[in-house]
Design a protein around this motif. Structure first.
Motif: not given
Length: 305
Positions: A229-232, A177-179, A193-195
């Motif tokens: 992949s990069v997913e956000r 998770t991020y802020d 985000m998932t990488v």
């Protein structure tokens, strides 16, 4: 050599773990997670806006959202450290925006988090027909990584694991998770985000126990594919808008922006041009279909709750 790339990495790239041979050069989980998330931020915030955009919006029932595609051939510069010629990678991205509401054709923020953040691989197996199973090979704890701060973004709840799917991908996965401490609209302030980074296994670079586990998970004739992949998933607040008649200001629910960029190679005899082709059911069509599959799965879970 970047972590997020189509060319798979050997198991020697993985962070220190009790199941892996100890090496002075093996990085820690915190260092690897930080590098991967930094690359993901650069791809989404700096690189993605320059990609070629498909002018036609796509749909994936039962989702109501328009889905926008973009694509790019990513090339790697030659350096003294990597003199070999590397083929350009074909990347494709989809982006859709969904009202933050548990209604038909959409999903709430909580539903997105439960479906795409928590137990990401297991849930993907439930809503994607092509994923028939998931086996965890290695896992690192959140305590080993802690919080990560980079370029005004704080990542928390960082999960790191290596998994294998009978669909024949071996993947090194980082999720968090991020802020973000920024008012820039291109840098959403809250999300997760998932990488996914491709790995390959052989007898020389893979510990014996893990190698044997991989062999027992897939059939003898398996052709391994490569997938990065990069997913956000990010929350975007919408400012109030005045009504056209009464002048009253209406507050609309936030939008959930779902972005996924990927490069892949199915391996075997399927030509790359077929894998890139929308009409022939290639990657662009597949990733658009995933939006409808997820919304349909979420709707059915909601009905059972």
């Amino acid at each position: 050599m970047p972590l997020i790339q189509l060319q798979p990495h050997p198991f020697t790239v993985l962070p220190a773990h009790p199941s892996l041979p100890s090496r002075p050069t093996r990085p820690g989980a915190r260092q690897v997670a930080s590098t991967a998330l930094q690359e993901a931020l650069e791809l989404l915030n700096s690189d993605l806006p320059t990609w070629e955009k498909d002018p036609k919006a796509r749909r994936s029932s039962p989702a109501y959202a328009e889905i926008r595609l973009s694509r790019k051939w990513r090339k790697y510069e030659q350096t003294s450290e990597s003199p070999s010629k590397r083929k350009p990678e074909f990347w494709v991205c989809r982006q859709s925006e969904h009202p933050d509401a548990a209604v038909a054709g959409s999903a709430s923020w909580t539903e997105f988090e439960d479906g795409l953040r928590s137990e990401h691989a297991e849930h993907e197996m439930e809503y994607t027909p092509s994923v028939t199973g998931v086996e965890r090979l290695l896992q690192w704890t959140e305590q080993e990584i802690g919080e990560l701060d980079m370029n005004g973004v704080t990542f928390k709840d960082v999960d790191v694991e290596a998994i294998i799917s009978p669909r024949s991908f071996i993947s090194f996965t980082i999720s968090a998770t991020y802020d973000a401490h920024s008012n820039e609209p291109s840098h959403p302030s809250k999300g997760f985000m998932t990488v996914q980074i491709p790995l390959y296994a052989d007898r020389f670079t893979t510990p014996t126990a893990i190698y044997e586990k991989i062999k027992s998970t897939v059939s003898k004739r398996t052709i391994f594919a490569n997938y990065a992949s990069v997913e956000r998933v990010a929350k975007k607040n919408r400012p109030p808008e005045p009504s056209s008649q009464s002048g009253e200001r209406h507050v609309y629910p936030p939008l959930i922006q779902w972005t996924m960029a990927t490069t892949s190679d199915a391996g075997g005899s399927i030509p790359q041009w077929v894998q890139r082709n929308w009409t022939l059911g290639g990657v662009p069509r597949a990733i658009v279909a995933d939006v409808g599959l997820f919304i349909d799965w979420t709707t059915k879970r909601r009905a059972l709750a």
